[in-house]
Design a protein around this motif. Sequence first.
Motif, PDB file in Angstrom:
ATOM      1  N   THR A 156      42.047  69.005 -27.783  1.00 50.04           N
ATOM      2  CA  THR A 156      41.310  70.096 -27.138  1.00 50.04           C
ATOM      3  C   THR A 156      42.243  71.027 -26.376  1.00 50.04           C
ATOM      4  O   THR A 156      42.015  72.240 -26.330  1.00 50.04           O
ATOM      5  N   LEU A 157      43.305  70.473 -25.788  1.00 48.98           N
ATOM      6  CA  LEU A 157      44.262  71.335 -25.083  1.00 48.98           C
ATOM      7  C   LEU A 157      45.107  72.142 -26.062  1.00 48.98           C
ATOM      8  O   LEU A 157      45.491  73.273 -25.765  1.00 48.98           O
ATOM      9  N   LEU A 158      45.387  71.581 -27.222  1.00 53.37           N
ATOM     10  CA  LEU A 158      46.098  72.342 -28.255  1.00 53.37           C
ATOM     11  C   LEU A 158      45.217  73.482 -28.763  1.00 53.37           C
ATOM     12  O   LEU A 158      45.703  74.599 -29.003  1.00 53.37           O
ATOM     13  N   GLU A 159      43.932  73.217 -28.916  1.00 50.81           N
ATOM     14  CA  GLU A 159      43.005  74.274 -29.321  1.00 50.81           C
ATOM     15  C   GLU A 159      42.937  75.356 -28.256  1.00 50.81           C
ATOM     16  O   GLU A 159      42.961  76.558 -28.576  1.00 50.81           O
ATOM     17  N   ALA A 160      42.865  74.945 -26.993  1.00 51.66           N
ATOM     18  CA  ALA A 160      42.812  75.911 -25.896  1.00 51.66           C
ATOM     19  C   ALA A 160      44.068  76.773 -25.878  1.00 51.66           C
ATOM     20  O   ALA A 160      44.001  78.002 -25.698  1.00 51.66           O
ATOM     21  N   ALA A 161      45.226  76.151 -26.077  1.00 53.11           N
ATOM     22  CA  ALA A 161      46.480  76.898 -26.080  1.00 53.11           C
ATOM     23  C   ALA A 161      46.522  77.893 -27.236  1.00 53.11           C
ATOM     24  O   ALA A 161      46.878  79.064 -27.055  1.00 53.11           O
ATOM     25  N   ALA A 162      46.145  77.436 -28.428  1.00 49.46           N
ATOM     26  CA  ALA A 162      46.159  78.325 -29.595  1.00 49.46           C
ATOM     27  C   ALA A 162      45.203  79.498 -29.423  1.00 49.46           C
ATOM     28  O   ALA A 162      45.460  80.601 -29.925  1.00 49.46           O
ATOM     29  N   LEU A 163      44.103  79.263 -28.705  1.00 51.30           N
ATOM     30  CA  LEU A 163      43.113  80.312 -28.470  1.00 51.30           C
ATOM     31  C   LEU A 163      43.482  81.202 -27.282  1.00 51.30           C
ATOM     32  O   LEU A 163      42.722  82.095 -26.907  1.00 51.30           O
ATOM     33  N   GLY A 164      44.648  80.940 -26.700  1.00 49.83           N
ATOM     34  CA  GLY A 164      45.151  81.811 -25.649  1.00 49.83           C
ATOM     35  C   GLY A 164      44.488  81.619 -24.300  1.00 49.83           C
ATOM     36  O   GLY A 164      44.304  82.589 -23.554  1.00 49.83           O
ATOM     37  N   LYS A 165      44.186  80.368 -23.953  1.00 51.82           N
ATOM     38  CA  LYS A 165      43.555  80.080 -22.672  1.00 51.82           C
ATOM     39  C   LYS A 165      44.522  79.353 -21.736  1.00 51.82           C
ATOM     40  O   LYS A 165      45.244  78.449 -22.158  1.00 51.82           O
ATOM     41  N   PRO A 166      44.544  79.704 -20.464  1.00 51.70           N
ATOM     42  CA  PRO A 166      45.303  78.930 -19.485  1.00 51.70           C
ATOM     43  C   PRO A 166      44.742  77.514 -19.381  1.00 51.70           C
ATOM     44  O   PRO A 166      43.560  77.288 -19.653  1.00 51.70           O
ATOM     45  N   ILE A 167      45.599  76.576 -18.967  1.00 52.09           N
ATOM     46  CA  ILE A 167      45.226  75.161 -18.933  1.00 52.09           C
ATOM     47  C   ILE A 167      45.578  74.567 -17.578  1.00 52.09           C
ATOM     48  O   ILE A 167      46.627  74.872 -17.006  1.00 52.09           O
ATOM     49  N   ILE A 168      44.692  73.712 -17.077  1.00 49.64           N
ATOM     50  CA  ILE A 168      45.002  72.856 -15.932  1.00 49.64           C
ATOM     51  C   ILE A 168      44.839  71.418 -16.393  1.00 49.64           C
ATOM     52  O   ILE A 168      43.773  71.035 -16.889  1.00 49.64           O
ATOM     53  N   THR A 169      45.887  70.630 -16.252  1.00 50.48           N
ATOM     54  CA  THR A 169      45.805  69.234 -16.662  1.00 50.48           C
ATOM     55  C   THR A 169      46.720  68.393 -15.791  1.00 50.48           C
ATOM     56  O   THR A 169      47.472  68.916 -14.972  1.00 50.48           O
ATOM     57  N   THR A 170      46.646  67.095 -15.977  1.00 52.04           N
ATOM     58  CA  THR A 170      47.381  66.166 -15.127  1.00 52.04           C
ATOM     59  C   THR A 170      48.814  65.966 -15.600  1.00 52.04           C
ATOM     60  O   THR A 170      49.119  66.072 -16.792  1.00 52.04           O
ATOM     61  N   TYR A 171      49.668  65.632 -14.631  1.00 48.96           N
ATOM     62  CA  TYR A 171      51.065  65.352 -14.944  1.00 48.96           C
ATOM     63  C   TYR A 171      51.178  63.892 -15.395  1.00 48.96           C
ATOM     64  O   TYR A 171      51.649  63.010 -14.677  1.00 48.96           O
ATOM     65  N   VAL A 172      50.690  63.650 -16.607  1.00 50.59           N
ATOM     66  CA  VAL A 172      50.735  62.314 -17.197  1.00 50.59           C
ATOM     67  C   VAL A 172      51.169  62.462 -18.650  1.00 50.59           C
ATOM     68  O   VAL A 172      51.080  63.548 -19.233  1.00 50.59           O
ATOM     69  N   PRO A 173      51.658  61.360 -19.274  1.00 48.65           N
ATOM     70  CA  PRO A 173      52.042  61.432 -20.676  1.00 48.65           C
ATOM     71  C   PRO A 173      50.926  61.992 -21.550  1.00 48.65           C
ATOM     72  O   PRO A 173      49.765  61.651 -21.402  1.00 48.65           O
TER      73      PRO A 173
END
Length: 371
Positions: free
Chosen positions: A281-298
């Motif tokens: 889902t984060l890869l989809e968000a990135a490809a769609l040009g959206k900023p992301i907030i996520t945790t500093y985890v693997p």
Amino acid sequence: MRIAIVINTSWNIYNFRMSLVKALLAEGHEVIAIAPPDAYSPYLVAAGCQYVPIQMENKGTNPLQDMLLIKQFYSVYTKVQPQVILQYTIKPNIYGTLAAKLAGIPTINNVSGLGTVFIVRNLVSKVALGLYRLAFWFPLKVFFQNHDDQALFIHYKLVKPRLTDVLPGSGIDIKKFVPAPVFTRNLDFTFLMIARVLYEKGVVEFVEASRKLKQKYPQVRCQLLGGLDEAGNIGIKKNTFMAWVNEGAIEYLGTTDDVASVILESDCVVLPSYREGTPKTLLEAAALGKPIITTYVPGCKETVVNGENGYLCEVRNATDLATKMEQMYLLADSQLQQMGAASRRLAVTKFDEQLVIDKYLAVINSIPAKA
């Protein structure tokens, strides 16, 4: 070549592995999809796969009971007779690999996430480590979706380093997932979390952060898209979750087969997960040009260059998550647009699914053809 692809749900194959399947079919390979039957099984057949059902409880955590799966995998593999088996998710990776060894068939395994057994340390997780150590003696290749998971398996001596490689997650189709032609910002700024309603996905932290943010900015919208899952102790009970929805802490969008359209309607995608492989889902968000907030985890941290295409927050820390969400909300339109553009560049340069497909094809093409 006759290639089997084995995962714990047909839904998983259709939603996350179809680009690889199509690439294999385009190369002239015969693809057999092996997974429990669900609503997506017919779609695999329509796409050109052969489909073979297998019974597999994907939520069970009793390794002794699951050992019976070896017999079932062996029966299917000897009947189908693939020349190589591509395996994903915990049970195919462990029990399918042992069955494939008995059947004399090489496997290519993919550790797409470590699952609850590595987040919660108990007797079950210790048994799982032992089973991984046994099974991963045999694969032709073991792909990981981030370097942390690869290092963890090597550290615990679960796999020989020479057998491993790292993929950029599942990859993303950068031709299919493209940003909107014109940048827009919602009048009511919208944060979107996409995940099953599980504790380990950080749903509780998202709800608490949303409460904090909405106290200061009541017009902000905080949405969650994903299925309810009350399995075991990892799923949040429906009554509990719906109480949060009813109080107005978050909006619940249910589920959809068109995630991209929901992402495009948001301003920022949030995932405060405890650990991932690399979230699709984060890869989809990135490809769609959206900023992301996520945790500093693997798995999650790989999708964000902090301050460039989004923000990284502390895991299990709703206050820090709320702070990062507020930072995102307060950005000027030009800054928000720049972050979205940076996400798109990251998707194109680092997560293009063709990188994944090429690595699979290289291993498959190295297998000698049977006479």
